[in-house]
Write a protein that holds these residues in place. Structure first.
Motif, PDB file in Angstrom:
ATOM      1  N   LEU A   2       0.852  -1.187   0.000  1.00 45.50           N
ATOM      2  CA  LEU A   2       0.000   0.000   0.000  1.00 45.50           C
ATOM      3  C   LEU A   2       0.888   1.237   0.000  1.00 45.50           C
ATOM      4  O   LEU A   2       1.606   1.508   0.963  1.00 45.50           O
ATOM      5  CB  LEU A   2      -0.907  -0.016   1.232  1.00 45.50           C
ATOM      6  N   ARG A   3       0.841   1.992  -1.086  1.00 47.83           N
ATOM      7  CA  ARG A   3       1.681   3.173  -1.252  1.00 47.83           C
ATOM      8  C   ARG A   3       0.880   4.423  -0.876  1.00 47.83           C
ATOM      9  O   ARG A   3      -0.124   4.738  -1.507  1.00 47.83           O
ATOM     10  CB  ARG A   3       2.187   3.270  -2.693  1.00 47.83           C
ATOM     11  N   ILE A   4       1.370   5.118   0.160  1.00 51.54           N
ATOM     12  CA  ILE A   4       0.645   6.270   0.705  1.00 51.54           C
ATOM     13  C   ILE A   4       1.381   7.564   0.395  1.00 51.54           C
ATOM     14  O   ILE A   4       2.607   7.648   0.536  1.00 51.54           O
ATOM     15  CB  ILE A   4       0.465   6.131   2.228  1.00 51.54           C
ATOM     16  N   SER A  21       4.847   3.347   9.873  1.00 52.92           N
ATOM     17  CA  SER A  21       4.978   2.563   8.641  1.00 52.92           C
ATOM     18  C   SER A  21       6.169   1.615   8.700  1.00 52.92           C
ATOM     19  O   SER A  21       6.187   0.585   8.013  1.00 52.92           O
ATOM     20  CB  SER A  21       5.096   3.491   7.425  1.00 52.92           C
ATOM     21  N   GLU A  26       3.420  -3.933   5.109  1.00 51.82           N
ATOM     22  CA  GLU A  26       2.598  -3.853   3.900  1.00 51.82           C
ATOM     23  C   GLU A  26       2.316  -2.412   3.470  1.00 51.82           C
ATOM     24  O   GLU A  26       1.606  -2.176   2.497  1.00 51.82           O
ATOM     25  CB  GLU A  26       1.272  -4.597   4.095  1.00 51.82           C
ATOM     26  N   VAL A  27       2.909  -1.440   4.177  1.00 47.55           N
ATOM     27  CA  VAL A  27       2.698  -0.014   3.881  1.00 47.55           C
ATOM     28  C   VAL A  27       4.025   0.659   3.599  1.00 47.55           C
ATOM     29  O   VAL A  27       5.028   0.384   4.250  1.00 47.55           O
ATOM     30  CB  VAL A  27       2.009   0.681   5.078  1.00 47.55           C
ATOM     31  N   THR A  28       4.039   1.564   2.630  1.00 51.97           N
ATOM     32  CA  THR A  28       5.202   2.431   2.422  1.00 51.97           C
ATOM     33  C   THR A  28       4.728   3.856   2.198  1.00 51.97           C
ATOM     34  O   THR A  28       3.708   4.081   1.527  1.00 51.97           O
ATOM     35  CB  THR A  28       6.067   1.966   1.236  1.00 51.97           C
ATOM     36  N   TYR A  69      -2.741  10.296   2.992  1.00 51.90           N
ATOM     37  CA  TYR A  69      -2.834  10.691   4.397  1.00 51.90           C
ATOM     38  C   TYR A  69      -3.053  12.191   4.420  1.00 51.90           C
ATOM     39  O   TYR A  69      -2.269  12.959   3.862  1.00 51.90           O
ATOM     40  CB  TYR A  69      -1.556  10.317   5.150  1.00 51.90           C
ATOM     41  N   LEU A 282      -2.593   2.194  11.696  1.00 50.71           N
ATOM     42  CA  LEU A 282      -2.099   1.980  10.340  1.00 50.71           C
ATOM     43  C   LEU A 282      -2.323   0.539   9.897  1.00 50.71           C
ATOM     44  O   LEU A 282      -2.653   0.283   8.734  1.00 50.71           O
ATOM     45  CB  LEU A 282      -0.620   2.357  10.256  1.00 50.71           C
ATOM     46  N   ALA A 286      -4.521  -0.519   6.579  1.00 47.86           N
ATOM     47  CA  ALA A 286      -4.048  -1.451   5.548  1.00 47.86           C
ATOM     48  C   ALA A 286      -5.002  -2.632   5.409  1.00 47.86           C
ATOM     49  O   ALA A 286      -5.302  -3.085   4.291  1.00 47.86           O
ATOM     50  CB  ALA A 286      -2.644  -1.933   5.892  1.00 47.86           C
TER      51      ALA A 286
END
Length: 322
Positions: A2-4, A21, A26-28, A69, A282, A286
């Protein structure tokens, strides 16, 4: 993955998103944009963010970004959350989600129509402490009295949180938490009985206290302040027909908290382990984006209810909703 992308080089972004993060693989955090590109570039370099965009519109239009965000000032939350949804992005938005209930209904309708995830960042709600509290409450009998507070000193009166044009005020910044915690503990929606504001400038509250009633017969009270005699307070209290419960520091329990339960004349204390609230939040974001709707504990429908109460508090205090 998941690209934020981050809208604005806000002070809240590192503790609320960037550092968490690192604990959520699973988040960047892939991009940032700010009104001042130089500031955005410095922010990106400091926090290891790969892409810098010239403005919010450019970031939202980036096809490589999955979610946004939104830590912008309160008065800009609805505008840019709606823009992100229109561009097909999920949104994690700082509290309060909008400036008022009408805007919250608009965001909720857009989220429902798009099928995208919107989470209002009431991070405390995602910590295991709150799950434990909600597990205990039924053992305390029917509610009689609920009190919540969030008071902290912010004497920088030029801060955006005191800016009426940006939907500032103590009830918006601190009070949104107290109302949310009140509603969460009650498991029901309150009616505002009365409210009293202390003003920092015309129309802008530096402190707000309010009293409530519930259909069950229970009563409630919230205290919120950014500058008053009550400099620091972050507690919640629930009195039921069979016992009571107190929480010290419901807001950031990973730093320190104490849960006190009294039943049948016996008092016990608990501490509930967990990561930082923002890490739990977070992870939930996700999971919700991945398809687990139950992970979203603070969806736009909840935001409508919260902002409806906040609007009513302002009216009861003789002020206009933001």
């Amino acid at each position: 993955m998941l690209r934020i992308g981050v809208l604005g080089a806000a002070r809240i972004a590192p503790p609320a998103l960037i550092r968490p993060s690192h604990a959520v693989p699973e988040v960047t955090v892939a991009a940032v944009a700010a009104r001042d590109r130089t500031r955005a570039s410095a922010f990106a370099a400091k926090h290891g963010i790969a892409a810098v965009h010239a403005g919010y519109e450019e970031l939202i239009a980036d096809p490589s970004i999955d979610a946004v965000y939104n830590p912008l000032p309160n008065g800009l939350h609805a505008r840019w959350t709606l823009a992100a949804l229109a561009a097909g992005k999920h949104v994690l938005c700082e509290k309060p989600l909008t400036a008022n209930a009408a805007e919250a209904r608009e965001v909720a309708a857009a989220a429902q129509a798009s099928g995208l995830v919107v989470i209002e960042a009431f991070h405390y709600r995602y910590h295991p402490l709150l799950a434990r509290v909600l597990e205990i409450l039924p053992t305390l009998g029917s509610p009689r009295r609920i009190e919540t507070s969030l008071c902290f000193p912010l004497p920088r009166f030029g801060d955006i949180r005191y800016d009426l044009s940006l939907a500032g005020g103590a009830m918006m910044d601190a009070g949104c938490y107290t109302v949310h915690a009140l509603r969460t503990l009650a498991g029901a929606e309150p009616s505002v009985v009365s409210a009293r504001a202390l003003l920092q400038k015309p129309g802008v509250d530096r402190a707000m206290s309010a009293s409530y009633s519930f259909a069950s017969g229970a009563t409630g009270h919230t205290t919120a302040s950014m500058w008053s005699r009550r400099l620091l307070s972050l507690s919640a209290r629930y009195v039921g027909s069979e016992g009571s419960l107190k929480i010290f520091n419901y807001l950031m329990p990973s730093a320190f908290h104490r849960l006190t339960i009294t039943r049948a004349g016996r008092t016990t204390h608990e501490r509930v382990p967990g990561a930082a609230t923002y890490v739990h939040q977070l992870r939930a974001f996700a999971a919700a984006v991945a398809g687990d709707a139950s992970a979203n504990l603070t969806p736009p429908a909840d935001s409508i209810a919260n902002m409806t109460v906040i609007d009513a508090v302002y009216r009861a205090a003789g002020l206009s909703p933001r």
